[in-house]
Write a protein that holds these residues in place. Structure first.
Motif, mmCIF file in Angstrom:
data_model
loop_
_atom_site.group_PDB
_atom_site.id
_atom_site.type_symbol
_atom_site.label_atom_id
_atom_site.label_comp_id
_atom_site.label_asym_id
_atom_site.label_seq_id
_atom_site.Cartn_x
_atom_site.Cartn_y
_atom_site.Cartn_z
ATOM 1 N N HIS A 94 45.184 -29.260 19.665
ATOM 2 C CA HIS A 94 45.976 -28.539 18.684
ATOM 3 C C HIS A 94 45.071 -27.922 17.642
ATOM 4 O O HIS A 94 45.294 -26.768 17.235
ATOM 5 C CB HIS A 94 46.977 -29.502 18.024
ATOM 6 C CG HIS A 94 47.749 -28.858 16.901
ATOM 7 N ND1 HIS A 94 48.516 -27.724 17.038
ATOM 8 C CD2 HIS A 94 47.852 -29.210 15.581
ATOM 9 C CE1 HIS A 94 49.045 -27.394 15.895
ATOM 10 N NE2 HIS A 94 48.653 -28.281 14.969
ATOM 11 N N LEU A 95 44.069 -28.626 17.260
ATOM 12 C CA LEU A 95 43.102 -28.102 16.302
ATOM 13 C C LEU A 95 41.721 -28.208 16.924
ATOM 14 O O LEU A 95 41.169 -29.296 17.048
ATOM 15 C CB LEU A 95 43.170 -28.875 14.989
ATOM 16 C CG LEU A 95 44.510 -28.810 14.219
ATOM 17 C CD1 LEU A 95 44.457 -29.744 13.000
ATOM 18 C CD2 LEU A 95 44.778 -27.402 13.775
ATOM 19 N N GLY A 96 41.194 -27.100 17.386
ATOM 20 C CA GLY A 96 39.836 -27.048 17.897
ATOM 21 C C GLY A 96 39.752 -27.307 19.392
ATOM 22 O O GLY A 96 40.762 -27.500 20.081
ATOM 23 N N THR A 97 38.481 -27.318 19.898
ATOM 24 C CA THR A 97 38.224 -27.526 21.324
ATOM 25 C C THR A 97 37.095 -28.544 21.474
ATOM 26 O O THR A 97 36.273 -28.742 20.563
ATOM 27 C CB THR A 97 37.801 -26.203 22.001
ATOM 28 O OG1 THR A 97 36.639 -25.720 21.347
ATOM 29 C CG2 THR A 97 38.919 -25.168 21.925
ATOM 30 N N VAL A 98 37.032 -29.194 22.660
ATOM 31 C CA VAL A 98 35.984 -30.175 22.968
ATOM 32 C C VAL A 98 35.384 -29.780 24.294
ATOM 33 O O VAL A 98 36.114 -29.552 25.265
ATOM 34 C CB VAL A 98 36.545 -31.616 23.042
ATOM 35 C CG1 VAL A 98 35.455 -32.593 23.486
ATOM 36 C CG2 VAL A 98 37.119 -32.029 21.713
ATOM 37 N N GLU A 99 34.043 -29.702 24.300
ATOM 38 C CA GLU A 99 33.338 -29.355 25.547
ATOM 39 C C GLU A 99 32.746 -30.626 26.128
ATOM 40 O O GLU A 99 32.086 -31.407 25.423
ATOM 41 C CB GLU A 99 32.236 -28.344 25.233
ATOM 42 C CG GLU A 99 31.597 -27.773 26.497
ATOM 43 C CD GLU A 99 30.593 -26.685 26.173
ATOM 44 O OE1 GLU A 99 29.413 -26.859 26.414
ATOM 45 O OE2 GLU A 99 31.094 -25.577 25.652
ATOM 46 N N SER A 100 32.960 -30.854 27.435
ATOM 47 C CA SER A 100 32.525 -32.127 28.098
ATOM 48 C C SER A 100 31.842 -31.792 29.418
ATOM 49 O O SER A 100 31.997 -30.713 29.961
ATOM 50 C CB SER A 100 33.730 -33.039 28.348
ATOM 51 O OG SER A 100 34.491 -33.202 27.157
ATOM 52 N N THR A 101 31.086 -32.838 29.885
ATOM 53 C CA THR A 101 30.451 -32.748 31.212
ATOM 54 C C THR A 101 31.069 -33.827 32.087
ATOM 55 O O THR A 101 31.201 -34.992 31.678
ATOM 56 C CB THR A 101 28.924 -32.949 31.126
ATOM 57 O OG1 THR A 101 28.401 -31.949 30.273
ATOM 58 C CG2 THR A 101 28.280 -32.866 32.484
ATOM 59 N N VAL A 102 31.456 -33.414 33.297
ATOM 60 C CA VAL A 102 32.111 -34.365 34.206
ATOM 61 C C VAL A 102 31.071 -35.340 34.744
ATOM 62 O O VAL A 102 30.052 -34.937 35.316
ATOM 63 C CB VAL A 102 32.792 -33.617 35.367
ATOM 64 C CG1 VAL A 102 33.449 -34.641 36.329
ATOM 65 C CG2 VAL A 102 33.837 -32.614 34.838
ATOM 66 N N VAL A 103 31.267 -36.665 34.482
ATOM 67 C CA VAL A 103 30.369 -37.696 35.004
ATOM 68 C C VAL A 103 31.028 -38.465 36.121
ATOM 69 O O VAL A 103 30.394 -39.094 36.951
ATOM 70 C CB VAL A 103 29.926 -38.665 33.865
ATOM 71 C CG1 VAL A 103 29.099 -37.939 32.867
ATOM 72 C CG2 VAL A 103 31.134 -39.300 33.209
ATOM 73 N N ARG A 104 32.383 -38.379 36.148
ATOM 74 C CA ARG A 104 33.091 -39.066 37.210
ATOM 75 C C ARG A 104 34.464 -38.420 37.312
ATOM 76 O O ARG A 104 35.055 -37.993 36.345
ATOM 77 C CB ARG A 104 33.208 -40.565 36.845
ATOM 78 C CG ARG A 104 33.843 -41.391 37.961
ATOM 79 C CD ARG A 104 33.804 -42.876 37.568
ATOM 80 N NE ARG A 104 34.483 -43.108 36.318
ATOM 81 C CZ ARG A 104 35.798 -43.309 36.237
ATOM 82 N NH1 ARG A 104 36.550 -43.322 37.315
ATOM 83 N NH2 ARG A 104 36.321 -43.560 35.048
ATOM 84 N N ARG A 105 35.020 -38.502 38.522
ATOM 85 C CA ARG A 105 36.378 -37.994 38.709
ATOM 86 C C ARG A 105 37.158 -38.946 39.574
ATOM 87 O O ARG A 105 36.566 -39.672 40.374
ATOM 88 C CB ARG A 105 36.351 -36.600 39.361
ATOM 89 C CG ARG A 105 35.848 -36.631 40.769
ATOM 90 C CD ARG A 105 35.899 -35.258 41.402
ATOM 91 N NE ARG A 105 35.479 -35.301 42.836
ATOM 92 C CZ ARG A 105 35.503 -34.293 43.664
ATOM 93 N NH1 ARG A 105 35.932 -33.113 43.204
ATOM 94 N NH2 ARG A 105 35.129 -34.431 44.915
ATOM 95 N N SER A 106 38.433 -38.951 39.440
ATOM 96 C CA SER A 106 39.255 -39.855 40.216
ATOM 97 C C SER A 106 40.537 -39.101 40.598
ATOM 98 O O SER A 106 41.173 -38.444 39.758
ATOM 99 C CB SER A 106 39.619 -41.133 39.407
ATOM 100 O OG SER A 106 40.511 -41.917 40.114
ATOM 101 N N THR A 107 40.930 -39.228 41.815
ATOM 102 C CA THR A 107 42.133 -38.506 42.322
ATOM 103 C C THR A 107 43.324 -39.430 42.429
ATOM 104 O O THR A 107 44.378 -39.018 42.908
ATOM 105 C CB THR A 107 41.840 -37.886 43.699
ATOM 106 O OG1 THR A 107 41.467 -38.913 44.609
ATOM 107 C CG2 THR A 107 40.724 -36.863 43.590
ATOM 108 N N SER A 108 43.140 -40.732 42.060
ATOM 109 C CA SER A 108 44.269 -41.690 42.183
ATOM 110 C C SER A 108 44.998 -41.776 40.861
ATOM 111 O O SER A 108 44.432 -41.467 39.804
ATOM 112 C CB SER A 108 43.739 -43.058 42.583
ATOM 113 O OG SER A 108 42.798 -43.503 41.617
#
Length: 400
Positions: free
Chosen positions: A386-400
Motif C-alpha cells: 500500500h505504501l512503497g515497494t520491496v525488491e527481493s531475490t528468490v532463494v526458495r520456492r514452494s508449489t504446495s
C-alpha cells in the motif's frame, strides 16, 4: 325644203314597215352571247357570228316551249322575224323557235385551250399560293378609267386603309389587250418596293369582251407570276382561264378587295377587345401589387423595425440562457456519471485492495506473479505494498 321635213316618228314608222315587210319570218344561224333571263320569263341575248351581231329576244311563251336550255357560247338556229322598236330606234330579232347547232367557235377555242393548259398543270390546286394576311402594297392591272378600278378602290377604302395600292394601266378589251395585260403583270414585278399581291381585273361583259383573259399569253403570265395573283374578271357567272390560273379567283373587283385585304372593322374590334383586356389585366395586377405592399407595410418588421430587433434580441438572450442551462445540466450529468464510473473502477482496482494489507508481486517484466512456477531461484521480484515497494531475490520456492 324645211317645210317638207317629216318627224322622227314618221321616219321610223316608214323604216319599220319596210323592214318588216322586206324580211319575213326566217331562220338565222349564229352564236348566243350576253344571255339574260328576265324575271318576267323573257330571254334576251345577242346572236352573232365572226363579223356581225343582232340583238334578239324570245318572249316567255316561246321560251317555255324550248326543249333545251339556251347558254352563252352556244351555236343555234333561230326562227323568227325582224322587228323595229320605234321608241329606241333599234331593231331586233324576235325568236319564236330555236334549235341547237353545237358550241360556237369561241366556246370551242375556250375548251380546247383549257384542256391544253390543264394538262400542263397550270390550274392544279397544289400550285395555288395563299395570300398574305396583312399586305402592305398591292398592284392592280386594269383600265385606269373603267368601273373595275373604281369598285376595287372604293371597296378597299371601306375595308382597310393601311395599304398602298398601285394602279398599273392596261387595255382590258379589244385588239392588243392581251399583250397589254401581260406587260402590266411583268411591270408589277419590277415595282420597288416589291408588291405583295398583284390583281388582274375588269368589269363584266360578253364572252368577246372578256376574251383577252382567255388568251394563252395572259393565262401563262398569271400562272408564272412570282407574286401571289388574284383574278377579278367580270361578274359572278363569268369564268375565264385567267380565273383558273390565278392563286385566288374573286367573283368581282369588289370581292377581290374582300379576299386581299383584312377586315378593318374586325381588326379594330379585336384591337379594342385586346386593349380592354390589357387594361383590365394591368389594373388587376396593380391592385394586387398594392394589396401586397399594404399587407407588407402593416407587418411589424416594416411598421416598427426597432421593436422587431429588440424582440429578436430578447429571443436571442433567452435562447442563450437556455443553451447555458442545458450545457450546465449536461455537464453536471456527465460529471455525475464520471464520478459513478470512477467509483466503480476504484472498487475494482487491485491497488485499492492493497490498502487493506494485501500486496502484489511482480516479475522482472512487471507482470503479476500468480504461480510459484513462474519464477526461478535467483530471480529478482518486486512486491508492491500500500505504501512503497520491496525488491527481493528468490532463494526458495514452494508449489504446495
Amino acid at each position: 325644203m324645211p317645210e317638207k321635213a317629216i318627224s322622227v316618228a314618221d321616219l321610223t314608222l316608214h323604216i319599220k314597215a319596210m323592214v318588216e315587210e322586206l324580211f319575213p319570218s326566217m331562220w338565222v344561224a349564229g352564236e348566243i352571247s350576253d344571255l339574260v333571263r328576265a324575271r318576267s320569263g323573257h330571254v334576251y341575248f345577242t346572236l352573232k357570228d365572226e363579223s356581225a351581231q343582232i340583238r334578239s329576244v324570245m318572249w316567255r311563251s316561246s321560251a317555255e316551249r324550248l326543249n333545251f336550255d339556251l347558254e352563252d357560247g352556244q351555236a343555234v338556229l333561230c326562227f323568227g322575224n325582224l322587228e323595229v322598236y320605234a321608241p329606241r330606234g333599234t331593231y331586233q330579232l324576235v325568236v319564236r323557235k330555236a334549235q341547237p347547232q353545237g358550241l360556237g367557235a369561241l366556246q370551242l377555242a375556250f375548251q380546247k385551250l383549257q384542256a391544253k393548259l390543264a394538262a400542263e398543270g397550270l390550274f392544279a390546286a397544289e400550285r395555288k399560293r395563299p395570300l398574305p394576311e396583312f399586305p402592305r402594297r398591292l398592284g392592280i392591272v386594269t383600265s385606269p378609267t373603267g368601273a373595275a378600278v373604281r369598285d376595287f378602290l372604293q371597296a378597299a377604302a371601306n375595308r382597310f386603309r393601311g395599304v398602298e395600292i398601285v394602279v398599273i394601266p392596261a387595255l382590258v378589251q379589244g385588239q392588243g389587250a392581251a399583250k397589254s395585260i401581260v406587260a402590266g403583270i411583268r411591270a408589277a414585278h419590277q415595282i420597288t418596293p416589291a408588291l405583295d399581291v398583284v390583281i388582274v381585273s375588269r368589269g363584266g361583259g360578253s364572252l368577246e369582251d372578256l376574251w383577252c383573259f382567255n388568251e394563252e399569253p395572259v393565262v401563262r403570265a398569271i400562272a408564272e407570276s412570282r407574286l401571289p395573283t388574284v383574278s377579278a374578271v367580270g361578274h359572278e357567272i363569268d369564268v375565264t382561264l385567267a380565273d383558273l390560273a390565278a392563286d385566288v379567283r374573286a367573283l368581282t373587283p369588289t370581292d377581290a378587295a374582300t379576299h386581299v385585304l383584312p377586315d378593318g372593322e374586325r381588326l379594330l374590334s379585336a384591337y379594342q377587345n385586346l386593349s380592354q383586356r390589357l387594361h383590365r389585366s394591368m389594373r388587376s395586377n396593380l391592385a394586387d401589387r398594392q394589396f401586397r405592399i399594404d399587407a407588407l407595410s402593416n407587418r411589424p418588421i416594416l411598421a416598427r423595425p426597432h421593436e422587431f430587433i429588440q424582440q429578436r434580441r430578447r429571443d436571442l438572450d433567452e435562447l442563450d440562457a437556455r443553451a447555458r442551462r442545458a450545457a450546465w445540466s449536461q455537464f453536471q450529468q456527465a460529471r455525475s456519471k464520471l464520478s459513478s464510473s470512477a467509483a466503480s473502477l476504484s472498487a475494482l482496482s487491485p491497488l485499492n485492495v492493497l490498502t487493506r494489507g494485501y500486496s502484489v508481486t511482480l516479475n522482472q517484466d512487471g507482470q503479476a506473479i500468480h504461480d510459484a512456477n513462474e519464477v526461478q531461484v535467483g530471480d529478482t521480484i518486486e512486491t508492491k505494498l500500500h505504501l512503497g515497494t520491496v525488491e527481493s531475490t528468490v532463494v526458495r520456492r514452494s508449489t504446495s
